[in-house]
Design a protein around this motif. Sequence first.
Motif, PDB file in Angstrom:
ATOM      1  N   ILE B  54      18.093 -25.006  46.441  1.00 35.30           N
ATOM      2  CA  ILE B  54      18.784 -24.157  47.048  1.00 35.30           C
ATOM      3  C   ILE B  54      18.015 -23.581  48.447  1.00 35.30           C
ATOM      4  CG2 ILE B  54      19.229 -20.780  46.450  1.00 35.30           C
ATOM      5  CD1 ILE B  54      19.144 -21.616  43.634  1.00 35.30           C
ATOM      6  N   VAL B  55      18.835 -22.749  49.561  1.00 35.10           N
ATOM      7  CA  VAL B  55      17.599 -21.964  50.597  1.00 35.10           C
ATOM      8  C   VAL B  55      18.592 -21.025  50.745  1.00 35.10           C
ATOM      9  CG1 VAL B  55      18.369 -22.316  53.429  1.00 35.10           C
ATOM     10  CG2 VAL B  55      18.613 -24.215  51.882  1.00 35.10           C
ATOM     11  N   GLU B  56      17.455 -19.663  50.619  1.00 32.82           N
ATOM     12  CA  GLU B  56      18.174 -18.821  50.521  1.00 32.82           C
ATOM     13  C   GLU B  56      17.904 -17.869  52.040  1.00 32.82           C
ATOM     14  OE1 GLU B  56      15.430 -16.644  47.246  1.00 32.82           O
ATOM     15  OE2 GLU B  56      13.759 -18.540  47.887  1.00 32.82           O
ATOM     16  N   ALA B  57      18.510 -16.577  51.717  1.00 24.68           N
ATOM     17  CA  ALA B  57      18.540 -15.236  53.301  1.00 24.68           C
ATOM     18  C   ALA B  57      17.049 -15.368  53.895  1.00 24.68           C
ATOM     19  CB  ALA B  57      19.344 -14.523  52.941  1.00 24.68           C
ATOM     20  N   MET B  82      25.791 -28.102  51.143  1.00 24.65           N
ATOM     21  CA  MET B  82      26.931 -26.961  50.384  1.00 24.65           C
ATOM     22  C   MET B  82      26.866 -25.764  51.616  1.00 24.65           C
ATOM     23  SD  MET B  82      28.592 -26.627  47.328  1.00 24.65           S
ATOM     24  CE  MET B  82      27.285 -25.731  46.369  1.00 24.65           C
ATOM     25  N   THR B  83      27.029 -24.961  52.762  1.00 28.93           N
ATOM     26  CA  THR B  83      27.078 -23.475  52.813  1.00 28.93           C
ATOM     27  C   THR B  83      28.405 -23.065  52.603  1.00 28.93           C
ATOM     28  OG1 THR B  83      27.852 -24.041  54.854  1.00 28.93           O
ATOM     29  CG2 THR B  83      25.935 -24.910  54.336  1.00 28.93           C
ATOM     30  N   HIS B  84      28.050 -21.492  53.253  1.00 32.50           N
ATOM     31  CA  HIS B  84      30.383 -21.115  53.261  1.00 32.50           C
ATOM     32  C   HIS B  84      30.461 -21.463  53.902  1.00 32.50           C
ATOM     33  CE1 HIS B  84      28.092 -19.631  57.665  1.00 32.50           C
ATOM     34  NE2 HIS B  84      29.548 -19.400  57.156  1.00 32.50           N
ATOM     35  N   GLU B  85      30.659 -22.222  54.550  1.00 30.88           N
ATOM     36  CA  GLU B  85      31.913 -23.037  55.494  1.00 30.88           C
ATOM     37  C   GLU B  85      32.670 -24.729  54.679  1.00 30.88           C
ATOM     38  OE1 GLU B  85      29.176 -24.457  58.981  1.00 30.88           O
ATOM     39  OE2 GLU B  85      29.342 -22.582  59.827  1.00 30.88           O
ATOM     40  N   GLY B 110      16.684 -13.369  49.997  1.00 30.54           N
ATOM     41  CA  GLY B 110      17.288 -13.969  49.078  1.00 30.54           C
ATOM     42  C   GLY B 110      18.288 -14.943  48.319  1.00 30.54           C
ATOM     43  N   GLN B 111      19.099 -14.240  48.820  1.00 35.44           N
ATOM     44  CA  GLN B 111      20.893 -14.707  48.915  1.00 35.44           C
ATOM     45  C   GLN B 111      20.951 -16.163  48.971  1.00 35.44           C
ATOM     46  OE1 GLN B 111      23.874 -12.140  50.393  1.00 35.44           O
ATOM     47  NE2 GLN B 111      25.279 -13.548  50.582  1.00 35.44           N
ATOM     48  N   PRO B 112      21.864 -16.368  48.190  1.00 37.25           N
ATOM     49  CA  PRO B 112      21.539 -17.733  48.701  1.00 37.25           C
ATOM     50  C   PRO B 112      22.349 -17.870  49.964  1.00 37.25           C
ATOM     51  CG  PRO B 112      21.752 -18.030  46.392  1.00 37.25           C
ATOM     52  CD  PRO B 112      22.022 -16.650  47.344  1.00 37.25           C
ATOM     53  N   VAL B 113      21.717 -19.146  50.953  1.00 38.78           N
ATOM     54  CA  VAL B 113      23.001 -18.908  52.195  1.00 38.78           C
ATOM     55  C   VAL B 113      23.452 -20.732  52.130  1.00 38.78           C
ATOM     56  CG1 VAL B 113      22.317 -16.887  53.644  1.00 38.78           C
ATOM     57  CG2 VAL B 113      20.908 -19.404  53.486  1.00 38.78           C
ATOM     58  N   ALA B 114      22.414 -21.826  51.615  1.00 39.98           N
ATOM     59  CA  ALA B 114      23.023 -23.268  51.595  1.00 39.98           C
ATOM     60  C   ALA B 114      22.278 -23.931  49.697  1.00 39.98           C
ATOM     61  CB  ALA B 114      22.314 -23.656  52.739  1.00 39.98           C
ATOM     62  N   PHE B 115      23.102 -24.738  50.007  1.00 44.03           N
ATOM     63  CA  PHE B 115      22.649 -25.781  48.861  1.00 44.03           C
ATOM     64  C   PHE B 115      22.508 -27.333  49.018  1.00 44.03           C
ATOM     65  CE2 PHE B 115      23.087 -27.135  44.569  1.00 44.03           C
ATOM     66  CZ  PHE B 115      22.365 -26.806  43.696  1.00 44.03           C
TER      67      PHE B 115
END
Lengths: 195, 741
Positions: B54-57, B82-85, B110-115
Amino acid sequence: MAAGAASFGWPGHPSAAPAPDDPAPQMLPLRLTVNGRGHDLRLDSRTTLLDALREHIGLTGTKKGCDHGQCGACTVLVEGRRINSCLTLAAMHEGDAVTTVEGLAKGEALHPIQAAFIAHDGFQCGYCTPGQICSAVGMLAEARAGWPSHVTADIAGTAALSDAEIRERMSGNLCRCSAYPNIVAAIRDAAGSDL
Amino acid sequence: MEMNQPIGQTPLDGRPDGLVGRPVDRIDGRLKVTGLAPYAYETQALRNPAYGFIVEARIARGGIRSIDTAAARLAPGVIHVMTHENVPAQGERREQVWPQLQGTEIRFFGQPVAFVVAETFEQARAAAALVAVQYDAQPPKASLKDALGEAYKPKPAQTDPDSQAGDFEGAFGAAPVQLDVTYTTPPQVHAQMEPHATIAAWDGDKVVLQTANQMLNRGQKSLAGLLGLPPENVRLVSRYIGGGFGSKLQVQPEGVLAVLAAKAIGRPVKVAMTRQQEFHCASHRTGTIQRVRLGADRDGRLSALAHESWSDATPGDQFFETSANVTRSLYAAPHRLTRHRIANLNVPVTSAMRAPGEAVGQLAFECAMDELAEQLGIDPIELRVRNEPAEDPEKKVPFTVRQLVPCMREGARLFGWDKRGDAGSRREGRFMLGMGMSAAARLNPLMPSAARVRLGPDGYLTVRMAMTDIGTGTYTILAQIAGEMMGLPVERIRVEIGDTAYPMAAGSGGSFGAGSAGSALYVACDNLRQALLKAGDLRPDDAVFADGAVRAGNRTVTLAELAGRDGMEAAGEIKPGSLKERYSHYSFGAHFAEVAVDADTGEVRLRRMLGVFTGGRILNAKTARSQAIGGMIFGVGAALMEDGVLDPRYGSFVNRDLAEYHVPAHADVPEIEAVFLPERDDKANPLKSKGLGELGICGAGAALANAVYNATCVRVRDYPLTLDKLLPGLEEREGRVQRRS
């Protein structure tokens, strides 16, 4: 606003790019001896001993609780001494004899510490348990060898294994279910038996 | 069975030698001490899983301006980023399961921004650091104290946020003795030893999650809703769970991300949160500010009581800490008020943690009672006895069974409460000694559950239900209940739980697990007994199930014979009924603690502790004691060390690991004992049991805090009671003492 905005972000955020002098990770051929059995592996040089055991050898008894040496769930014995397997790379242990929780019982006969943990209910969820057990085995060997601890009054003498000694020496192994009193009772009980 | 009337005589009664209640060793013990119990991340035999990270904000409030995944995608071993896009479509948030990677808005640090998904863990972790996110950051709101002005009344959850009776303000104003105090508790984290972990694997439009989850059916339903699938297409499996304490009541972000990524790459994905991610990406218990007002006469009889609690929630959420709920039922007073307010802050998601409400509510209220006792010069136990209600003071219905007073009296006797001196009167060298006590009370709910049992021709009984064991001892107590009902030893019971493929069960949470799941099993076994008697044409009146056989009249038939070649099955279910509203359902207890406070440094050390509890019928004396002690030690942590320090500048936890967020360690825990008074609650459930998973923490920390006051004459109202908070009071007192002499 952009310049100001940056100040709301976390300073010290690791740079996205690897440092130029970081060597690229390599795949290393490696032979690990775990519980008396040899395993020929080819591992990413960044692989910890913990991940080698869990992800590459399939011995998942050793647990990952924090991956930073803070909880003790990953404790194993290397040449009889307890270490946090998350804080050491697998590549550093070629030729070492590694003992994990899976290697403590003799066939069907549990190690006395394992049996005592069941009898005294020295665990609840069981996730810290392999680390507690390996740590206890290593700790008892240290105590028998006369190693003092922070609570040993006379560091030149031989400390009796009081409850305070057990607690101090086991404090690197966290248990969030907080089975601590039962773990101490189990170790006290097993310490008296023939290990 | 629906609980509409008290349970009469059952097969579990009148069997002093029965299995239920006996201190049976855990039946999963051998697997756990040998390291062979597979937890979620360790499930083998899945084809070639890929590893997620997980990539976190890195900001708490604002938006993603751009996200550059090129370097990560080109990194060795990377399969997918994987991202919001590019995240697959998801539905709305269901219960506490949030859709992931939705748009560019950042609500908390810490909100996930990418995986990132790669062939190995090392590759996924390295590539995650290559995801370059540019943010438009705004200053976060991260201080509850600063946001009190905008606090509002949240939507009712299971209970109304407010309650009142009589005229609190008038009665409080007229009371001869008044106390008006404000306590604060910090954010706390569950810190369960097993991090959240999931392996997700799709087969067509069906997905299986090997995951760490306490309430499988709820998770199944919410996740299915989020994915737009019928619930039967989503299967959750949690055979062994490394602790939960509430953090695994819902499918956390790692589970949703693994499911989405596994779908995207057509291959199983496994992921575990790092310990640091646990603090931001998983949920925690909110900090609280609690104001307690007590009005009493000079004999200590309460005329007015008020308990108000403020807590925070992540933007878009209205989860609130029900700190004052237990106050509605604990002590008598004609004029009463409770109130809960929340403020939305840019903090990570808050959720239930062990005894949500009671755990922090009693940290405040039970200390306020101690303050009142001190002010009146009345023994704290006596003060509570004088305010013992005849019925639930707000619901106006009787308690099922309430033995708070016997718990306090027995605890006082066992602990040597009579040796407690006046505040500040006991000294041992450089240590000031003190004793404190607290009442304990925790809601005892019953939840719908179902079970299926099957007696095989081999005489073994298989139990199946989607129940979980998070360390509570569920495997073992289920085997004991089934064993005693069927007259079989635990060795002949196979307990198969932790899978939504089995009948729906309550899961583990809210202290309802054992009572609810155990009762469903009881009913299933009772149905199987009837079926077996019928099959054998045996008279039910004097039938006794024992030693693997049924004795009825002068006949004895083995269960294996009765089961026949095909075996025999039965199902059972339990539901709450009208007794839920006709009675007030609580477990009770009392805590006693003795502390030593270093006069020079202010360091507090617990010396010994005792809890006396009532939990209806105790199902296993060994595991019940362990659970109670574990809860008490959780309370020790809350009182003395646990403190999630939020950085107001960034909305992040400063101490986001186990080296800096302190939970009790071996050396912090001295002699601790828990005892249970005999009790049967015939209005709770057919087992006549009550929940124990949370009772131990309720009030435990308050007993320590009260002991610290008794030792030092210093009252700290800001948890945890660390030495920096005690020292000013100690110095002041030292100064006073010196001036006097």
